[in-house]
Enzyme design. Structure first.
Site, PDB file in Angstrom:
ATOM      1  N   ILE A  45       8.506   5.608  -0.798  1.00  0.00           N
ATOM      2  CA  ILE A  45       9.197   4.317  -0.277  1.00  0.00           C
ATOM      3  C   ILE A  45       8.395   3.109  -0.982  1.00  0.00           C
ATOM      4  CG2 ILE A  45       9.394   2.930   1.710  1.00  0.00           C
ATOM      5  CD1 ILE A  45       9.633   5.510   3.486  1.00  0.00           C
ATOM      6  N   GLY A  46       6.885   3.129  -0.923  1.00  0.00           N
ATOM      7  CA  GLY A  46       6.438   2.111  -1.753  1.00  0.00           C
ATOM      8  C   GLY A  46       6.603   2.111  -3.080  1.00  0.00           C
ATOM      9  N   SER A  76       7.348   4.139  11.818  1.00  0.00           N
ATOM     10  CA  SER A  76       8.367   5.318  11.814  1.00  0.00           C
ATOM     11  C   SER A  76       9.281   5.477  13.298  1.00  0.00           C
ATOM     12  CB  SER A  76       7.572   6.769  11.886  1.00  0.00           C
ATOM     13  OG  SER A  76       8.297   7.833  12.041  1.00  0.00           O
ATOM     14  N   THR A  84       0.937  -1.216   0.024  1.00  0.00           N
ATOM     15  CA  THR A  84       0.030  -0.118   0.151  1.00  0.00           C
ATOM     16  C   THR A  84       0.834   1.260   0.006  1.00  0.00           C
ATOM     17  OG1 THR A  84      -0.139   0.271   2.421  1.00  0.00           O
ATOM     18  CG2 THR A  84      -1.833  -1.163   1.177  1.00  0.00           C
ATOM     19  N   GLY A  85       0.167   2.345  -0.565  1.00  0.00           N
ATOM     20  CA  GLY A  85       1.265   3.512  -0.621  1.00  0.00           C
ATOM     21  C   GLY A  85       2.039   3.291  -1.802  1.00  0.00           C
ATOM     22  N   ALA A  86       1.951   2.651  -2.742  1.00  0.00           N
ATOM     23  CA  ALA A  86       2.816   2.483  -3.838  1.00  0.00           C
ATOM     24  C   ALA A  86       2.869   3.250  -4.936  1.00  0.00           C
ATOM     25  CB  ALA A  86       2.650   1.009  -4.346  1.00  0.00           C
ATOM     26  N   SER A  87       2.245   4.318  -5.059  1.00  0.00           N
ATOM     27  CA  SER A  87       2.260   5.383  -5.989  1.00  0.00           C
ATOM     28  C   SER A  87       3.664   6.354  -5.818  1.00  0.00           C
ATOM     29  CB  SER A  87       1.155   6.098  -6.191  1.00  0.00           C
ATOM     30  OG  SER A  87       0.717   7.005  -4.853  1.00  0.00           O
ATOM     31  N   SER A  88       4.222   6.399  -4.782  1.00  0.00           N
ATOM     32  CA  SER A  88       5.222   7.344  -4.243  1.00  0.00           C
ATOM     33  C   SER A  88       6.119   6.771  -3.312  1.00  0.00           C
ATOM     34  CB  SER A  88       4.494   8.621  -3.710  1.00  0.00           C
ATOM     35  OG  SER A  88       5.330   9.612  -3.432  1.00  0.00           O
ATOM     36  N   TYR A 116       0.834  12.728  14.056  1.00  0.00           N
ATOM     37  CA  TYR A 116       1.383  11.706  13.292  1.00  0.00           C
ATOM     38  C   TYR A 116       2.022  10.640  14.022  1.00  0.00           C
ATOM     39  CZ  TYR A 116       4.883   9.861   9.870  1.00  0.00           C
ATOM     40  OH  TYR A 116       5.522   8.790   9.209  1.00  0.00           O
TER      41      TYR A 116
HETATM   42  N1  LIG Z   1       9.491   9.936   4.336  1.00  0.00           N
HETATM   43  C1  LIG Z   1       9.926   9.900   5.550  1.00  0.00           C
HETATM   44  O1  LIG Z   1      10.874  10.653   6.102  1.00  0.00           O
HETATM   45  C2  LIG Z   1       9.228   8.994   6.325  1.00  0.00           C
HETATM   46  C3  LIG Z   1       9.776   8.573   7.595  1.00  0.00           C
HETATM   47  C4  LIG Z   1       9.308   7.646   8.474  1.00  0.00           C
HETATM   48  C5  LIG Z   1       8.252   6.746   8.026  1.00  0.00           C
HETATM   49  N2  LIG Z   1       7.378   7.091   6.797  1.00  0.00           N
HETATM   50  C6  LIG Z   1       6.351   6.359   6.439  1.00  0.00           C
HETATM   51  O2  LIG Z   1       6.634   5.462   5.290  1.00  0.00           O
HETATM   52  C7  LIG Z   1       5.427   5.522   4.691  1.00  0.00           C
HETATM   53  C8  LIG Z   1       5.580   5.968   3.047  1.00  0.00           C
HETATM   54  O3  LIG Z   1       5.769   7.404   3.103  1.00  0.00           O
HETATM   55  P1  LIG Z   1       6.623   8.195   2.031  1.00  0.00           P
HETATM   56  O4  LIG Z   1       7.839   8.588   2.459  1.00  0.00           O
HETATM   57  O5  LIG Z   1       6.806   7.045   0.753  1.00  0.00           O
HETATM   58  O6  LIG Z   1       5.714   9.089   1.503  1.00  0.00           O
HETATM   59  P2  LIG Z   1       4.912   9.698   0.170  1.00  0.00           P
HETATM   60  O7  LIG Z   1       5.911   9.707  -0.965  1.00  0.00           O
HETATM   61  O8  LIG Z   1       4.012  10.791   0.603  1.00  0.00           O
HETATM   62  O9  LIG Z   1       3.970   8.270  -0.145  1.00  0.00           O
HETATM   63  C9  LIG Z   1       2.783   8.015   0.723  1.00  0.00           C
HETATM   64  C10 LIG Z   1       1.908   7.095   0.092  1.00  0.00           C
HETATM   65  O10 LIG Z   1       0.783   6.844   0.655  1.00  0.00           O
HETATM   66  C11 LIG Z   1      -0.343   6.852  -0.048  1.00  0.00           C
HETATM   67  N3  LIG Z   1      -1.606   7.168   0.644  1.00  0.00           N
HETATM   68  C12 LIG Z   1      -1.860   8.242   1.242  1.00  0.00           C
HETATM   69  N4  LIG Z   1      -3.035   8.078   1.727  1.00  0.00           N
HETATM   70  C13 LIG Z   1      -3.886   7.027   1.153  1.00  0.00           C
HETATM   71  C14 LIG Z   1      -4.765   6.403   1.389  1.00  0.00           C
HETATM   72  N5  LIG Z   1      -5.879   7.138   1.764  1.00  0.00           N
HETATM   73  N6  LIG Z   1      -5.155   5.363   0.674  1.00  0.00           N
HETATM   74  C15 LIG Z   1      -3.994   4.604   0.006  1.00  0.00           C
HETATM   75  N7  LIG Z   1      -2.782   5.255  -0.043  1.00  0.00           N
HETATM   76  C16 LIG Z   1      -2.728   6.479   0.489  1.00  0.00           C
HETATM   77  C17 LIG Z   1      -0.153   7.889  -1.426  1.00  0.00           C
HETATM   78  O11 LIG Z   1      -0.581   7.405  -2.433  1.00  0.00           O
HETATM   79  P3  LIG Z   1      -1.842   8.289  -3.117  1.00  0.00           P
HETATM   80  O12 LIG Z   1      -1.911   9.782  -2.548  1.00  0.00           O
HETATM   81  O13 LIG Z   1      -1.713   7.739  -4.399  1.00  0.00           O
HETATM   82  O14 LIG Z   1      -3.145   7.700  -2.279  1.00  0.00           O
HETATM   83  C18 LIG Z   1       1.545   7.295  -1.199  1.00  0.00           C
HETATM   84  O15 LIG Z   1       1.734   6.362  -2.186  1.00  0.00           O
HETATM   85  C19 LIG Z   1       4.289   6.345   5.240  1.00  0.00           C
HETATM   86  O16 LIG Z   1       3.706   5.640   6.018  1.00  0.00           O
HETATM   87  C20 LIG Z   1       5.314   7.361   6.253  1.00  0.00           C
HETATM   88  O17 LIG Z   1       4.430   7.580   7.457  1.00  0.00           O
HETATM   89  C21 LIG Z   1       8.132   7.962   5.918  1.00  0.00           C
END
Ligand SMILES: NC(=O)c1ccc[n+]([C@@H]2O[C@H](COP(=O)([O-])OP(=O)(O)OC[C@H]3O[C@@H](n4cnc5c(N)ncnc54)[C@H](OP(=O)(O)O)[C@@H]3O)[C@@H](O)[C@H]2O)c1
Length: 257
Positions: A17-18, A142, A11-15, A155
């Site tokens: 980490i995913g 996280s 899940t979250g594969a559009s952007s 968060y």
């Molecule tokens: N980046 C960091 O520093 C960091 C650090 C620790 C943990 N994390 C965690 O790592 C994970 C991935 O984050 P990222 O950094 O890759 O951020 P990101 O680039 O913003 O990606 C977030 C992903 O979640 C999806 N998403 C958001 N709301 C959604 C919903 N209602 N249903 C389905 N998908 C949804 C988005 O896709 P759509 O908008 O297309 O739905 C997107 O694919 C998150 O759980 C974040 O909390 C990130």
């Protein structure tokens, strides 16, 4: 866990980490099922994976809608015969502000995605994993789901909730041969901060997404219980275990958070 031919739902594969995980699991020979709301982005990633000779399926999904998460797992099962690994990674944050300033709507929205989205994934995936005789559920939480920081309360709370759910689940599912892994990344260089009204975060503090995805894939292969991934995440966690008052003081002193 050998990843070749395993069906991996992300899940979250559009952007961020995913998306990177999708490419890296595909390179390991996994069949990847991509979920997020942005259908066009998922289709583009799936097409790129097919071009490399690996299998991918895009299933537009809002993880806050239980019926959509059920439909996601059914689609994975119909296409590839089951589900072996769920990477519960979809996540959002909210505009920075103190706990007192944070809006109710932001607290609820963050919990809906970061916590309930993971719960719905578990409810839908576990019966399919049981049919296969086992599996693995990976929660991307996280490091701030292990230690709260200032100006990020909703968060942090949502990530603590996911951590707690995963910890309760782990002993329950061990009897079913389903492993539960929690991943606690530090700051990662993805669109996350820009997507969540925090474009001010300093880039040099962030880890490259390819490195973080590589460490997550390794943690899956090794069926780790929990992975803190990097030195800075480990330092925060262990400092907090042994010297919580010093960590309180350091966070209070830090003007950037
Ligand atoms: N980046 C960091 O520093 C960091 C650090 C620790 C943990 N994390 C965690 O790592 C994970 C991935 O984050 P990222 O950094 O890759 O951020 P990101 O680039 O913003 O990606 C977030 C992903 O979640 C999806 N998403 C958001 N709301 C959604 C919903 N209602 N249903 C389905 N998908 C949804 C988005 O896709 P759509 O908008 O297309 O739905 C997107 O694919 C998150 O759980 C974040 O909390 C990130």
């Amino acid at each position: 866990m050998k990843l070749k031919n395993k069906v991996v739902v992300i899940t979250g594969a559009s952007s961020g980490i995913g998306k990177e995980l999708a490419f890296q699991f595909a390179r390991k020979g996994s069949k990847v099922v991509l979920a997020a709301r942005n259908a066009a982005a998922l289709e583009e990633i799936a097409a790129q994976i097919w071009k490399t000779g690996q299998a991918a399926l895009a299933v537009p999904t809002d993880v806050t809608q239980r019926f959509q998460v059920d439909r996601l797992m059914q689609a994975a099962s119909a296409e590839f015969g089951g589900v072996d690994i769920l990477i519960s990674n979809a996540g959002v944050s909210h505009a920075t502000g103190t706990a007192m300033e944070t809006k109710e709507v932001d607290i609820r929205a963050t919990m809906e995605v970061n916590y309930m989205g993971g719960v719905f994934g578990v409810w839908a995936a576990v019966p399919l994993m049981e049919k296969r005789g086992g599996g693995q559920i990976v929660f991307v939480t996280s490091i701030v789901g292990k230690r709260g920081v200032a100006r990020n309360a909703a968060y942090c709370a949502s990530k603590f909730a996911a951590q707690g759910f995963a910890e309760s689940l782990r002993p329950e599912l061990s009897r079913k041969n389903i492993r539960v892994t929690t991943i606690c990344p530090p700051g990662v260089d993805t669109p996350f901060f820009a997507n969540n009204g925090r474009a001010d975060v300093r880039k040099f503090r962030l880890h490259p997404v390819q490195k973080i995805a590589r460490l997550i894939v390794k943690a899956c292969e090794q069926e780790k219980r929990e992975a803190l991934l990097t030195m800075d995440a480990k330092l925060l966690h262990w400092s907090n275990v042994f010297f919580p008052k010093i960590v309180d003081w350091a966070i209070a002193k830090n003007k950037e958070v």
